[in-house]
Enzyme design. Structure first.
Site, mmCIF file in Angstrom:
data_model
loop_
_atom_site.group_PDB
_atom_site.id
_atom_site.type_symbol
_atom_site.label_atom_id
_atom_site.label_comp_id
_atom_site.label_asym_id
_atom_site.label_seq_id
_atom_site.Cartn_x
_atom_site.Cartn_y
_atom_site.Cartn_z
ATOM 1 N N ILE A 97 0.841 -1.195 0.000
ATOM 2 C CA ILE A 97 0.000 0.000 0.000
ATOM 3 C C ILE A 97 0.878 1.248 0.000
ATOM 4 O O ILE A 97 1.972 1.236 0.556
ATOM 5 C CB ILE A 97 -0.975 -0.017 1.210
ATOM 6 C CG1 ILE A 97 -1.923 1.188 1.199
ATOM 7 C CG2 ILE A 97 -0.238 -0.158 2.517
ATOM 8 C CD1 ILE A 97 -3.049 1.102 2.231
ATOM 9 N N CYS A 98 0.397 2.304 -0.636
ATOM 10 C CA CYS A 98 1.018 3.635 -0.632
ATOM 11 C C CYS A 98 2.360 3.614 -1.370
ATOM 12 O O CYS A 98 2.405 3.401 -2.562
ATOM 13 C CB CYS A 98 1.127 4.139 0.799
ATOM 14 S SG CYS A 98 1.486 5.895 0.948
ATOM 15 N N ALA A 99 3.457 3.820 -0.672
ATOM 16 C CA ALA A 99 4.786 3.734 -1.281
ATOM 17 C C ALA A 99 5.304 2.294 -1.294
ATOM 18 O O ALA A 99 6.298 1.996 -1.944
ATOM 19 C CB ALA A 99 5.768 4.635 -0.534
ATOM 20 N N SER A 144 -2.672 -0.895 -2.976
ATOM 21 C CA SER A 144 -3.643 0.113 -2.583
ATOM 22 C C SER A 144 -2.967 1.467 -2.529
ATOM 23 O O SER A 144 -1.744 1.565 -2.387
ATOM 24 C CB SER A 144 -4.263 -0.261 -1.235
ATOM 25 O OG SER A 144 -5.451 0.455 -1.001
#
Length: 178
Positions: A97-99, A144
């Site tokens: 998720i994210c980075a 995500s």
């Protein structure tokens, strides 16, 4: 067993929300550290991990939360990169998720996959990055977008492991509406 890999600087909500959702769904989950047993998040929340990364190779899924400093620390860990490759090559589920998808890129498992990441990091990824969705699953990989999609991410992971009905049960239990 699902292992959520933590390193100093991880984004707290991206590690804690999926852990909580999976536990509510009856999934065995452990935090695995690439370093010390106590890990500090990007906002100072300290989490005591249940094991080190060396113990995380017998699970069914590995999860990489974001938080740029945490992701950079995971990227610097050859053991973590090899663990992601191993899970993927063994046909196990890999999620970020994210980075966190930067770790999947370095491990060489994101190439050619539909994926999402934190807005603005798309040029650092090797997958076919979507701008439209919050959470995407392509084969055995789930990604995500950011902290705001952490519950959705956790519910998607739960659905992949335990089925849609269990994810819907937990969604109703926590009164989560998309």
């Amino acid at each position: 067993m699902v292992y959520i890999i933590l390193a100093d600087g991880f984004e707290e909500i991206e590690a804690i929300a999926p852990y909580d959702v999976l536990k509510r769904g009856g999934v065995q989950v452990k935090y695995a550290s690439i370093g010390d047993a106590a890990v500090s998040g990007s906002h100072g929340v300290r989490v005591e991990t249940e094991c080190g990364i060396d113990e995380a190779f017998d699970g069914e899924m590995i999860v990489i939360p974001g938080g740029m400093r945490g992701v950079n620390n995971i990227l610097a860990s050859e053991k973590a990169i090899e663990l992601v490759k191993r899970y993927y090559n063994e046909g196990k589920r890999v999620a970020a998720i994210c980075a966190g998808p930067m770790v999947l890129t370095k491990a060489g498992v994101l190439s050619g996959k539909r994926a999402v990441c934190y807005p603005g990091l798309e040029d650092r990824m090797s997958g076919n990055m979507s701008q439209e969705e919050n959470t995407v699953t392509d084969g055995q990989i789930t990604t995500s977008r950011a902290a705001g999609s952490a519950i959705d991410f956790g519910l998607r992971l739960l659905a992949e492991l335990k089925g849609e009905s269990e994810a819907e049960r937990v969604r109703a239990e926590i009164h989560y509406a998309e």
